[in-house]
Design a protein around this motif. Structure first.
Motif, PDB file in Angstrom:
ATOM      1  N   ASP A  75       0.837  -1.210   0.000  1.00 52.82           N
ATOM      2  CA  ASP A  75       0.000   0.000   0.000  1.00 52.82           C
ATOM      3  C   ASP A  75       0.866   1.252   0.000  1.00 52.82           C
ATOM      4  OD1 ASP A  75      -2.262  -1.580   0.038  1.00 52.82           O
ATOM      5  OD2 ASP A  75      -2.696  -1.249   2.167  1.00 52.82           O
ATOM      6  N   LEU A  76       1.924   1.256   0.799  1.00 55.20           N
ATOM      7  CA  LEU A  76       2.827   2.406   0.839  1.00 55.20           C
ATOM      8  C   LEU A  76       3.501   2.621  -0.509  1.00 55.20           C
ATOM      9  CD1 LEU A  76       4.438   4.625   2.371  1.00 55.20           C
ATOM     10  CD2 LEU A  76       6.154   2.850   2.804  1.00 55.20           C
ATOM     11  N   VAL A  77       4.013   1.552  -1.108  1.00 58.94           N
ATOM     12  CA  VAL A  77       4.700   1.660  -2.403  1.00 58.94           C
ATOM     13  C   VAL A  77       3.763   2.232  -3.456  1.00 58.94           C
ATOM     14  CG1 VAL A  77       5.778   0.336  -4.273  1.00 58.94           C
ATOM     15  CG2 VAL A  77       6.374  -0.148  -1.882  1.00 58.94           C
ATOM     16  N   ARG A  78       2.507   1.833  -3.433  1.00 55.46           N
ATOM     17  CA  ARG A  78       1.533   2.319  -4.426  1.00 55.46           C
ATOM     18  C   ARG A  78       1.253   3.816  -4.306  1.00 55.46           C
ATOM     19  NH1 ARG A  78      -1.968  -2.812  -3.323  1.00 55.46           N
ATOM     20  NH2 ARG A  78      -1.182  -4.178  -4.953  1.00 55.46           N
ATOM     21  N   THR A  79       1.548   4.418  -3.158  1.00 58.17           N
ATOM     22  CA  THR A  79       1.268   5.845  -2.975  1.00 58.17           C
ATOM     23  C   THR A  79       2.403   6.745  -3.455  1.00 58.17           C
ATOM     24  OG1 THR A  79       2.185   5.963  -0.726  1.00 58.17           O
ATOM     25  CG2 THR A  79      -0.153   5.352  -0.942  1.00 58.17           C
ATOM     26  N   VAL A  80       3.566   6.174  -3.746  1.00 58.00           N
ATOM     27  CA  VAL A  80       4.723   6.988  -4.130  1.00 58.00           C
ATOM     28  C   VAL A  80       4.518   7.537  -5.538  1.00 58.00           C
ATOM     29  CG1 VAL A  80       7.217   6.997  -4.516  1.00 58.00           C
ATOM     30  CG2 VAL A  80       6.247   5.678  -2.626  1.00 58.00           C
ATOM     31  N   ARG A  81       4.591   8.849  -5.646  1.00 65.82           N
ATOM     32  CA  ARG A  81       4.412   9.547  -6.918  1.00 65.82           C
ATOM     33  C   ARG A  81       5.480  10.629  -7.032  1.00 65.82           C
ATOM     34  NH1 ARG A  81       1.578   5.877  -7.419  1.00 65.82           N
ATOM     35  NH2 ARG A  81      -0.639   5.746  -7.689  1.00 65.82           N
ATOM     36  N   PRO A  82       5.837  10.997  -8.259  1.00 67.63           N
ATOM     37  CA  PRO A  82       6.764  12.127  -8.407  1.00 67.63           C
ATOM     38  C   PRO A  82       6.140  13.375  -7.799  1.00 67.63           C
ATOM     39  CG  PRO A  82       6.441  11.003 -10.503  1.00 67.63           C
ATOM     40  CD  PRO A  82       5.448  10.427  -9.536  1.00 67.63           C
ATOM     41  N   GLY A  83       6.948  14.152  -7.115  1.00 67.51           N
ATOM     42  CA  GLY A  83       6.475  15.389  -6.495  1.00 67.51           C
ATOM     43  C   GLY A  83       7.071  16.584  -7.193  1.00 67.51           C
ATOM     44  N   GLY A  84       6.681  17.742  -6.738  1.00 64.79           N
ATOM     45  CA  GLY A  84       7.185  18.955  -7.351  1.00 64.79           C
ATOM     46  C   GLY A  84       7.915  19.822  -6.363  1.00 64.79           C
ATOM     47  N   GLY A  85       9.232  19.819  -6.415  1.00 67.61           N
ATOM     48  CA  GLY A  85      10.117  20.726  -5.701  1.00 67.61           C
ATOM     49  C   GLY A  85       9.632  21.253  -4.373  1.00 67.61           C
ATOM     50  N   HIS A  86       9.381  22.551  -4.308  1.00 63.04           N
ATOM     51  CA  HIS A  86       9.029  23.204  -3.048  1.00 63.04           C
ATOM     52  C   HIS A  86       7.662  22.795  -2.528  1.00 63.04           C
ATOM     53  CE1 HIS A  86       7.063  25.737  -6.024  1.00 63.04           C
ATOM     54  NE2 HIS A  86       6.323  26.212  -5.053  1.00 63.04           N
ATOM     55  N   ASP A  87       6.816  22.195  -3.347  1.00 67.77           N
ATOM     56  CA  ASP A  87       5.492  21.764  -2.899  1.00 67.77           C
ATOM     57  C   ASP A  87       5.531  20.387  -2.224  1.00 67.77           C
ATOM     58  OD1 ASP A  87       4.319  24.032  -3.894  1.00 67.77           O
ATOM     59  OD2 ASP A  87       3.912  23.137  -5.846  1.00 67.77           O
TER      60      ASP A  87
END
Length: 105
Positions: A75-87
């Motif tokens: 479940d944790l692995v499935r939540t990992v997504r690319p993020g955006g810098g300061h956000d």
């Protein structure tokens, strides 16, 4: 250390590898059987699609916990997504790609 299971997953844009390792450690004079779940996720850089990042997630547990924890780790692995810098820390104070969904009661 023994590789118990290894699987490739994903697509060309977001490939991954999941594997499970089994090994023993000695603490004091007592031996402990451990299991380690590893996930490697290759993702495109959100700002430059010519670059990739590899995220490594690892969960180590006792062999007796093996039947309980893998679902939570998946479940944790499935939540990992690319993020955006300061956000990346916006909102919950946790990295955006690592926020967990609430589990139903």
């Amino acid at each position: 250390m023994v590789v118990v299971d290894r699987r490739e997953a994903g697509s060309a844009d977001a490939s991954g590898l999941a594997q499970t390792l089994a090994f023993s450690v000695v603490v004091g004079r007592q031996s402990h059987d451990l299991v380690q779940s590893q996930a490697y996720l290759a993702m495109l850089d959100v700002d430059d699609p010519h670059r990739r990042v590899v995220v490594r997630l690892v969960l180590t547990s006792t062999a007796s916990q093996r039947s309980v924890l893998p679902d939570d780790f998946r479940d944790l692995v499935r939540t990992v997504r690319p993020g955006g810098g300061h956000d990346a820390l916006a909102g919950s104070g946790e990295p955006a790609g690592l926020r967990r969904r609430a589990r139903p009661p």
